[in-house]
Design a protein around this motif. Sequence first.
Motif, PDB file in Angstrom:
ATOM      1  N   THR A  94      -3.528  -3.710  10.794  1.00  0.00           N
ATOM      2  CA  THR A  94      -2.772  -3.804  11.880  1.00  0.00           C
ATOM      3  C   THR A  94      -3.496  -3.029  12.966  1.00  0.00           C
ATOM      4  O   THR A  94      -3.729  -3.543  13.852  1.00  0.00           O
ATOM      5  N   ARG A  95      -4.289  -1.821  12.479  1.00  0.00           N
ATOM      6  CA  ARG A  95      -4.855  -1.099  13.283  1.00  0.00           C
ATOM      7  C   ARG A  95      -6.201  -1.784  13.652  1.00  0.00           C
ATOM      8  O   ARG A  95      -6.724  -1.675  14.755  1.00  0.00           O
ATOM      9  N   GLY A  96      -6.657  -2.431  12.714  1.00  0.00           N
ATOM     10  CA  GLY A  96      -8.102  -3.200  13.009  1.00  0.00           C
ATOM     11  C   GLY A  96      -7.602  -4.225  13.921  1.00  0.00           C
ATOM     12  O   GLY A  96      -8.877  -4.260  14.990  1.00  0.00           O
TER      13      GLY A  96
ATOM     14  N   HIS B 234       2.672   3.141  -3.298  1.00  0.00           N
ATOM     15  CA  HIS B 234       3.611   2.476  -2.072  1.00  0.00           C
ATOM     16  C   HIS B 234       2.774   3.008  -1.083  1.00  0.00           C
ATOM     17  O   HIS B 234       2.669   2.252  -0.003  1.00  0.00           O
ATOM     18  N   GLY B 235       2.296   4.177  -1.116  1.00  0.00           N
ATOM     19  CA  GLY B 235       1.504   4.921  -0.089  1.00  0.00           C
ATOM     20  C   GLY B 235       0.463   4.107   0.206  1.00  0.00           C
ATOM     21  O   GLY B 235      -0.113   3.734   1.354  1.00  0.00           O
ATOM     22  N   ALA B 236      -0.428   3.593  -0.951  1.00  0.00           N
ATOM     23  CA  ALA B 236      -1.823   2.853  -0.825  1.00  0.00           C
ATOM     24  C   ALA B 236      -1.506   1.314  -0.174  1.00  0.00           C
ATOM     25  O   ALA B 236      -2.375   0.877   0.765  1.00  0.00           O
ATOM     26  N   ALA B 237      -0.265   0.867  -0.475  1.00  0.00           N
ATOM     27  CA  ALA B 237       0.201  -0.421   0.023  1.00  0.00           C
ATOM     28  C   ALA B 237       0.186  -0.390   1.652  1.00  0.00           C
ATOM     29  O   ALA B 237      -0.082  -1.186   2.229  1.00  0.00           O
ATOM     30  N   ILE B 238       1.094   0.675   1.709  1.00  0.00           N
ATOM     31  CA  ILE B 238       1.306   0.999   3.470  1.00  0.00           C
ATOM     32  C   ILE B 238       0.078   1.178   3.802  1.00  0.00           C
ATOM     33  O   ILE B 238      -0.168   0.814   5.281  1.00  0.00           O
ATOM     34  N   LEU B 239      -0.767   2.064   3.502  1.00  0.00           N
ATOM     35  CA  LEU B 239      -2.095   2.502   4.169  1.00  0.00           C
ATOM     36  C   LEU B 239      -2.768   1.049   4.309  1.00  0.00           C
ATOM     37  O   LEU B 239      -3.424   0.717   5.557  1.00  0.00           O
ATOM     38  N   ALA B 240      -2.918  -0.060   3.437  1.00  0.00           N
ATOM     39  CA  ALA B 240      -3.414  -1.153   3.653  1.00  0.00           C
ATOM     40  C   ALA B 240      -2.977  -2.044   4.825  1.00  0.00           C
ATOM     41  O   ALA B 240      -3.784  -2.570   5.586  1.00  0.00           O
ATOM     42  N   GLU B 241      -1.658  -2.054   4.848  1.00  0.00           N
ATOM     43  CA  GLU B 241      -0.900  -2.534   5.917  1.00  0.00           C
ATOM     44  C   GLU B 241      -1.419  -1.998   7.282  1.00  0.00           C
ATOM     45  O   GLU B 241      -1.408  -2.894   8.325  1.00  0.00           O
TER      46      GLU B 241
END
Length: 151
Positions: free
Chosen positions: A122-124, A111-118
Amino acid sequence: MTSGHDEPARPEPADPAGDESLADAFGAVARQLRDKSAETLAPWDITPAHLRALRTLSRHGTMRLSELSDHLQIAPRTATEVVDALESRDLVRRRADPADRRATLVEVTEHGAAILAEIRATRGTEAGRIFGRLSPADRAELARILSKLRD
């Protein structure tokens, strides 16, 4: 009388007012980035400090809490608080270190890896809006200068 050759450029004398203006401009951009970062992270209820920890764990893999605090250059107690917050959102998990049962390892969850990808996506986009105003050459030069100042 000139010899027809250009003299080498001499460094300008230090301009304290110019340095102050530069510091003010740098501070204003840093505030803009910080504010935009907090705004971007709000939907995930994650602070910039939480994101730094999550990114560090993602980049370097499972590690002891003490290693995480070293990577983040924060006090061990602060690292524990950050991990507590991330663990409460199921973004990281703790487990005993098999090499030393007294030590605790921390790792990113799926879940943490998925949130980090999101968040990265967005930050990019947000970073592109800010730094997109610069030409590629200006971005490269800014990266070079910031790297020099950081070191």
